[in-house]
Design a protein around this motif. Structure first.
Motif, PDB file in Angstrom:
ATOM      1  N   VAL A 218     -13.696 -63.431   4.910  1.00 42.80           N
ATOM      2  CA  VAL A 218     -13.498 -64.150   5.492  1.00 42.80           C
ATOM      3  C   VAL A 218     -14.011 -65.097   6.164  1.00 42.80           C
ATOM      4  O   VAL A 218     -14.271 -66.256   6.465  1.00 42.80           O
ATOM      5  N   ALA A 219     -15.083 -63.840   6.769  1.00 44.23           N
ATOM      6  CA  ALA A 219     -16.376 -64.906   8.164  1.00 44.23           C
ATOM      7  C   ALA A 219     -17.039 -66.067   6.752  1.00 44.23           C
ATOM      8  O   ALA A 219     -17.259 -67.001   7.780  1.00 44.23           O
ATOM      9  N   ALA A 220     -17.532 -65.797   5.760  1.00 41.13           N
ATOM     10  CA  ALA A 220     -18.287 -66.414   5.524  1.00 41.13           C
ATOM     11  C   ALA A 220     -17.377 -68.406   4.467  1.00 41.13           C
ATOM     12  O   ALA A 220     -18.051 -69.191   5.140  1.00 41.13           O
ATOM     13  N   ALA A 221     -15.763 -67.801   4.559  1.00 43.72           N
ATOM     14  CA  ALA A 221     -15.664 -68.615   4.277  1.00 43.72           C
ATOM     15  C   ALA A 221     -15.133 -69.897   5.491  1.00 43.72           C
ATOM     16  O   ALA A 221     -14.932 -70.827   5.812  1.00 43.72           O
ATOM     17  N   LEU A 222     -15.031 -69.135   6.047  1.00 51.12           N
ATOM     18  CA  LEU A 222     -14.382 -69.763   7.602  1.00 51.12           C
ATOM     19  C   LEU A 222     -15.652 -70.531   7.659  1.00 51.12           C
ATOM     20  O   LEU A 222     -15.502 -71.613   8.756  1.00 51.12           O
ATOM     21  N   ALA A 223     -17.000 -70.000   8.382  1.00 50.65           N
ATOM     22  CA  ALA A 223     -18.231 -70.430   7.991  1.00 50.65           C
ATOM     23  C   ALA A 223     -18.689 -72.352   7.120  1.00 50.65           C
ATOM     24  O   ALA A 223     -18.711 -72.640   7.585  1.00 50.65           O
ATOM     25  N   GLY A 224     -17.993 -72.609   6.649  1.00 48.69           N
ATOM     26  CA  GLY A 224     -17.600 -73.019   5.639  1.00 48.69           C
ATOM     27  C   GLY A 224     -19.009 -73.063   3.948  1.00 48.69           C
ATOM     28  O   GLY A 224     -19.909 -73.806   3.410  1.00 48.69           O
ATOM     29  N   LEU A 225     -19.651 -71.534   3.808  1.00 51.32           N
ATOM     30  CA  LEU A 225     -20.221 -70.928   3.087  1.00 51.32           C
ATOM     31  C   LEU A 225     -20.072 -70.991   1.946  1.00 51.32           C
ATOM     32  O   LEU A 225     -20.871 -71.967   0.899  1.00 51.32           O
ATOM     33  N   ALA A 226     -18.599 -71.140   1.909  1.00 42.41           N
ATOM     34  CA  ALA A 226     -18.695 -70.461   0.113  1.00 42.41           C
ATOM     35  C   ALA A 226     -16.771 -70.894   0.313  1.00 42.41           C
ATOM     36  O   ALA A 226     -16.290 -70.791   0.911  1.00 42.41           O
ATOM     37  N   ILE A 227     -16.186 -70.713  -1.465  1.00 37.88           N
ATOM     38  CA  ILE A 227     -14.848 -70.305  -1.556  1.00 37.88           C
ATOM     39  C   ILE A 227     -14.826 -68.718  -1.274  1.00 37.88           C
ATOM     40  O   ILE A 227     -15.235 -68.431  -2.565  1.00 37.88           O
ATOM     41  N   ALA A 228     -13.467 -68.541  -0.837  1.00 36.68           N
ATOM     42  CA  ALA A 228     -13.055 -66.751  -1.494  1.00 36.68           C
ATOM     43  C   ALA A 228     -11.557 -66.620  -2.482  1.00 36.68           C
ATOM     44  O   ALA A 228     -11.188 -67.310  -1.455  1.00 36.68           O
ATOM     45  N   PRO A 229     -11.750 -65.724  -3.204  1.00 34.52           N
ATOM     46  CA  PRO A 229     -10.749 -65.717  -3.922  1.00 34.52           C
ATOM     47  C   PRO A 229      -9.555 -64.538  -3.272  1.00 34.52           C
ATOM     48  O   PRO A 229     -10.612 -63.597  -3.241  1.00 34.52           O
ATOM     49  N   LEU A 230      -8.792 -64.924  -2.166  1.00 37.10           N
ATOM     50  CA  LEU A 230      -7.878 -64.379  -1.403  1.00 37.10           C
ATOM     51  C   LEU A 230      -6.270 -63.979  -1.337  1.00 37.10           C
ATOM     52  O   LEU A 230      -6.141 -64.859  -2.207  1.00 37.10           O
ATOM     53  N   ALA A 231      -5.728 -62.866  -1.638  1.00 38.68           N
ATOM     54  CA  ALA A 231      -4.476 -63.110  -1.766  1.00 38.68           C
ATOM     55  C   ALA A 231      -3.580 -63.306  -0.487  1.00 38.68           C
ATOM     56  O   ALA A 231      -4.701 -63.836   1.023  1.00 38.68           O
ATOM     57  N   ARG A 232      -3.019 -64.567  -0.545  1.00 35.63           N
ATOM     58  CA  ARG A 232      -1.900 -65.308   0.279  1.00 35.63           C
ATOM     59  C   ARG A 232      -2.310 -64.908   1.583  1.00 35.63           C
ATOM     60  O   ARG A 232      -2.055 -64.685   2.992  1.00 35.63           O
ATOM     61  N   ARG A 233      -1.629 -63.707   1.756  1.00 34.50           N
ATOM     62  CA  ARG A 233      -0.844 -62.786   2.605  1.00 34.50           C
ATOM     63  C   ARG A 233      -2.059 -62.138   4.066  1.00 34.50           C
ATOM     64  O   ARG A 233      -2.041 -62.133   4.552  1.00 34.50           O
ATOM     65  N   ILE A 234      -3.491 -62.716   2.869  1.00 37.42           N
ATOM     66  CA  ILE A 234      -4.693 -61.933   4.099  1.00 37.42           C
ATOM     67  C   ILE A 234      -5.544 -63.240   4.464  1.00 37.42           C
ATOM     68  O   ILE A 234      -6.216 -62.754   5.209  1.00 37.42           O
ATOM     69  N   ALA A 235      -4.981 -64.357   3.864  1.00 38.98           N
ATOM     70  CA  ALA A 235      -6.123 -65.057   3.812  1.00 38.98           C
ATOM     71  C   ALA A 235      -5.150 -65.754   5.600  1.00 38.98           C
ATOM     72  O   ALA A 235      -5.066 -65.831   5.539  1.00 38.98           O
TER      73      ALA A 235
END
Length: 283
Positions: A218-235
């Protein structure tokens, strides 16, 4: 005659306050909603105060209920200490939780377990669903909360999660480059689903970030590094599903299941609280 407080009623009140639901509280106690409602009515009559406000969508504490809450918790803790002093062995519950299933439920889940019994020792392990399931099958864990994978059957359904492709709002995908992914390392089941979907759709991808836990992903996705496949509940709120914009394949959904072999009454009560808390937060 001197009025006395009933411990079972106090426990029901605390669960209603914590879960903000008569239905969830009844589920945690292994009883009916009507029985919990009756306990609360008797408590309110005994105290001469209205403790909760009921509405079709929510249950909230009144000012008197909020004031009584701390005293109720103190009473339950004193009760638990008195009981634990009579036994020579401390109760312990070992619980394994899939990293992709933990989400925002973990904090309230632990709070509820502590509120139910401050004398219960908790051993919580976070990891891959497959690893948690293997440890459970080997008798190393009392219970597990995992994503349903393969043909495995049984267990109690806690939630059904939809997945998406989550990235920072400022994320931009350079044209002509493979899709940068942030995932957990194999054998993560969510990673496997995402990679399989991209390969089937003929979309080139590369691992931009491999995290040791969902928090890192999640931290990597928030930093703009990449796209993360995640459940909507935990995003978290800082991420958005960019799948539709970039025409990425749908990832579908998966069930979050509770598996348990527990028979001890105290542990069963704790697990009922776990299930009710998970459903309450995931709803």
């Amino acid at each position: 005659m001197i009025a006395t407080l009933d411990i079972a009623t106090i426990k029901a009140f605390l669960l209603v306050a914590d879960l903000q639901s008569f239905t969830r509280a009844a589920e945690a106690l292994g009883t009916t909603q009507a029985a919990v409602s009756l306990k609360l009515q008797r408590l309110e009559t005994l105290l001469g105060k209205r403790l909760v406000e009921r509405s079709p969508r929510a249950v909230r504490l009144t000012a008197d209920g909020a004031a009584f809450l701390d005293r109720a918790r103190a009473l339950m803790e004193a009760h638990d200490r008195a009981l634990s002093g009579e036994t020579s062995t401390a109760q312990s519950l070992s619980l394994g939780i899939s990293d992709h299933a933990a989400g925002p439920e973990l904090v309230p889940l632990l709070e509820r377990l502590h509120a139910m019994s401050s004398s219960l020792t908790l051993a919580v392990t976070i990891g891959f669903s497959r690893e948690m399931q293997d440890a459970y099958d080997a008798g190393e864990l009392d219970a597990v909360i995992v994503r349903q994978e393969g043909s495995r059957r049984g267990g109690e359904k806690l939630a059904e999660d939809e997945f998406g492709w989550f990235a920072s709002r400022r994320f931009t995908l350079p044209k002509g480059e493979p899709l940068p992914l942030a995932t957990l390392a194999p054998p993560c089941g969510v990673r496997a689903v995402a990679v399989r979907a991209l390969d089937k759709a003929g979309i080139a991808w590369r691992e931009r970030f491999v995290g040791g836990g969902v928090t890192a992903v999640v931290a990597a996705a928030l930093a703009g590094l990449a796209i993360a496949p995640l459940a909507r509940r935990i995003a978290p709120p800082g991420l958005v599903d960019i799948g539709p914009v970039h025409k990425l394949p749908k990832l579908g959904s998966s069930k979050v299941m509770l598996h348990s072999k527990v028979s001890d009454p105290a542990k069963l009560a704790a697990l009922r609280a776990v299930a009710a808390t998970f459903r309450s937060v995931a709803a």
